[in-house]
Design an enzyme around this catalytic site. Structure first.
Site, PDB file in Angstrom:
ATOM      1  N   ASN A   9      -1.338  -5.965  -3.087  1.00 41.94           N
ATOM      2  CA  ASN A   9      -1.339  -5.736  -1.562  1.00 41.94           C
ATOM      3  C   ASN A   9      -0.608  -5.220  -0.850  1.00 41.94           C
ATOM      4  O   ASN A   9       0.660  -5.466  -1.004  1.00 41.94           O
ATOM      5  CB  ASN A   9      -1.991  -7.181  -1.191  1.00 41.94           C
ATOM      6  CG  ASN A   9      -3.245  -7.856  -1.927  1.00 41.94           C
ATOM      7  OD1 ASN A   9      -3.774  -7.399  -2.573  1.00 41.94           O
ATOM      8  ND2 ASN A   9      -3.013  -9.067  -2.047  1.00 41.94           N
ATOM      9  N   HIS A  50       2.438  -1.498  -4.574  1.00 38.68           N
ATOM     10  CA  HIS A  50       1.724  -0.453  -3.663  1.00 38.68           C
ATOM     11  C   HIS A  50       2.467  -0.167  -2.195  1.00 38.68           C
ATOM     12  O   HIS A  50       1.695   0.507  -1.777  1.00 38.68           O
ATOM     13  CB  HIS A  50       0.536  -0.676  -3.639  1.00 38.68           C
ATOM     14  CG  HIS A  50      -0.100  -0.613  -4.912  1.00 38.68           C
ATOM     15  ND1 HIS A  50      -1.443  -1.192  -5.319  1.00 38.68           N
ATOM     16  CD2 HIS A  50       0.430  -0.192  -6.258  1.00 38.68           C
ATOM     17  CE1 HIS A  50      -1.716  -1.161  -6.949  1.00 38.68           C
ATOM     18  NE2 HIS A  50      -0.850  -0.323  -7.078  1.00 38.68           N
ATOM     19  N   CYS A  56       8.909   9.527   6.024  1.00 38.58           N
ATOM     20  CA  CYS A  56       9.076  10.828   6.663  1.00 38.58           C
ATOM     21  C   CYS A  56       8.951  11.997   5.801  1.00 38.58           C
ATOM     22  O   CYS A  56       9.668  12.050   4.562  1.00 38.58           O
ATOM     23  CB  CYS A  56      10.407  11.013   7.255  1.00 38.58           C
ATOM     24  SG  CYS A  56      10.547  12.845   8.128  1.00 38.58           S
ATOM     25  N   CYS A  72      15.134  14.321  13.453  1.00 40.88           N
ATOM     26  CA  CYS A  72      14.268  14.879  12.366  1.00 40.88           C
ATOM     27  C   CYS A  72      12.933  15.340  12.883  1.00 40.88           C
ATOM     28  O   CYS A  72      12.508  16.476  12.843  1.00 40.88           O
ATOM     29  CB  CYS A  72      14.195  13.891  11.348  1.00 40.88           C
ATOM     30  SG  CYS A  72      12.806  14.483   9.970  1.00 40.88           S
ATOM     31  N   THR A 116      -7.478 -10.643  -8.427  1.00 44.55           N
ATOM     32  CA  THR A 116      -7.341  -9.180  -8.661  1.00 44.55           C
ATOM     33  C   THR A 116      -8.521  -8.967  -9.893  1.00 44.55           C
ATOM     34  O   THR A 116      -8.980  -9.832 -10.681  1.00 44.55           O
ATOM     35  CB  THR A 116      -5.974  -8.977  -9.426  1.00 44.55           C
ATOM     36  OG1 THR A 116      -5.967  -7.549 -10.092  1.00 44.55           O
ATOM     37  CG2 THR A 116      -5.665  -9.747 -10.390  1.00 44.55           C
ATOM     38  N   SER A 117      -9.072  -7.640  -9.574  1.00 48.53           N
ATOM     39  CA  SER A 117     -10.086  -7.261 -10.196  1.00 48.53           C
ATOM     40  C   SER A 117      -9.765  -6.764 -11.771  1.00 48.53           C
ATOM     41  O   SER A 117     -10.780  -6.288 -12.419  1.00 48.53           O
ATOM     42  CB  SER A 117     -10.794  -6.142  -9.691  1.00 48.53           C
ATOM     43  OG  SER A 117      -9.961  -5.125  -9.473  1.00 48.53           O
ATOM     44  N   CYS A 135      -9.776 -18.381  -4.134  1.00 48.16           N
ATOM     45  CA  CYS A 135      -8.487 -18.807  -4.651  1.00 48.16           C
ATOM     46  C   CYS A 135      -7.830 -19.694  -3.462  1.00 48.16           C
ATOM     47  O   CYS A 135      -7.052 -20.696  -3.891  1.00 48.16           O
ATOM     48  CB  CYS A 135      -7.526 -17.337  -4.353  1.00 48.16           C
ATOM     49  SG  CYS A 135      -8.098 -15.998  -5.525  1.00 48.16           S
TER      50      CYS A 135
END
Length: 305
Positions: A137, A154, A162, A208, A246-247, A289
């Site tokens: 997640n 993830h 950037c 930047c 989770t799948s 859950c």
């Protein structure tokens, strides 16, 4: 050892579970148990607990999962927006999508499952026992619940990177830039804002001013090697593994728990439904859950206070 070849995010086919070899004497393919008392005995003795979490945990906080029939934002399939190619083609549309998700998350709170995990980690740490969350997640609800040992496979909705200098930083601005204020509505009839690229979120590192992107792992991208290595170390050393909400279809995370089970370590799945990996696990607890996890992780009678 976790399968190192699966280092890019993608959807796993069920046949990929077949080659996983089981250690002699490890549990067979019998139907998983739902005996909470049996699980609790194992839990009371576990020293290093790994908890793998997915979208189902956040769904109970009202977070859109963008899975199945509801996997659309406007007329776009969400997974097709979560790619580097989509961002390259239309950074305005992708930023609208992520701006919407960021703003939604600011209205959500951790639920009893998040809280049970955080409380368990804090309690067991006082006795030299470890609890590590390995999450797919990107909403930071585990962190907000109080968990400390978190590996975000993830990335995070609330970090940016950037495209020019590579600088990565936390970013909790709402809106993230002026041009996105009021944008991102998910209704299929909503037109794209078509924000000029120079008005999208920009890097503030020095002078930047490069284009920022969400610091998340998109489909087809490689996971952070340091995080993957840390996750591998946790899973190689754990003596109990929980798979929560989770799948088990997005790799490499989908391969983690089956690989742990293959070396004979008890794995308990907490989910609303069976998954492609369910039959490889020792336990399966069916239901929300937030309902099933707290009694599983509460203080055991053998624990000292």
């Amino acid at each position: 050892m976790i399968l190192r070849q699966f280092i890019s995010r993608g959807v796993v086919n069920s046949h990929l579970y077949a080659p996983l070899k089981r250690r002699p004497g490890s549990q067979d393919m019998a139907r998983p148990s739902s005996d909470l008392a049996d699980f609790r005995k194992i839990f009371s003795n576990a020293q290093n607990i790994a908890i793998i979490t997915g979208a189902g945990v956040s769904a109970e906080s009202g977070v859109p999962t963008f899975r199945g029939a509801g996997g659309y934002w406007r007329k776009w399939e969400a997974q097709r927006l979560a790619t580097p190619e989509a961002f390259s083609r239309n950074p305005s549309r992708v930023w609208e999508f992520y701006h919407y998700r960021r703003e939604v998350m600011l209205t959500k709170n951790p639920n009893p499952a998040h809280q049970a995990i955080a409380e368990c980690e804090e309690r067991l740490s006082k006795h030299g026992r470890t609890v590590t969350v390995i999450t797919q997640n990107i909403d930071e609800l585990h962190r907000r619940a109080g968990s400390k040992n978190i590996l975000e496979l993830h990335g995070s909705l609330f970090k940016t990177r950037c495209m020019s200098c590579g600088h990565e930083a936390a970013n909790y601005k709402s809106p993230i830039c002026a041009a996105l204020e009021g944008k991102g509505a998910p209704d299929p009839e909503t037109d794209d804002a078509n924000i000029p690229v120079q008005h999208l979120p920009r890097c503030e590192q020095g002078e930047c001013q490069g284009l920022l992107r969400p610091a998340v792992v998109w489909f087809g991208e490689t996971l952070d090697s340091d995080i993957l290595t840390q996750a591998e170390q946790v899973l190689d050393s754990c003596d109990l593994c929980l798979v929560v909400g989770t799948s088990s279809v997005v790799y490499p995370a989908a391969m983690f728990a089956p690989q742990v089970a293959a070396r004979g370590v008890p794995v308990a799945e907490f989910n609303m439904e069976n998954t492609p990996a369910t039959m490889r696990f020792k336990f399966h607890f069916h239901g929300p859950c937030g309902t099933t996890l707290p009694p599983a992780l509460e203080r055991h009678e053998n624990e000292t206070k």
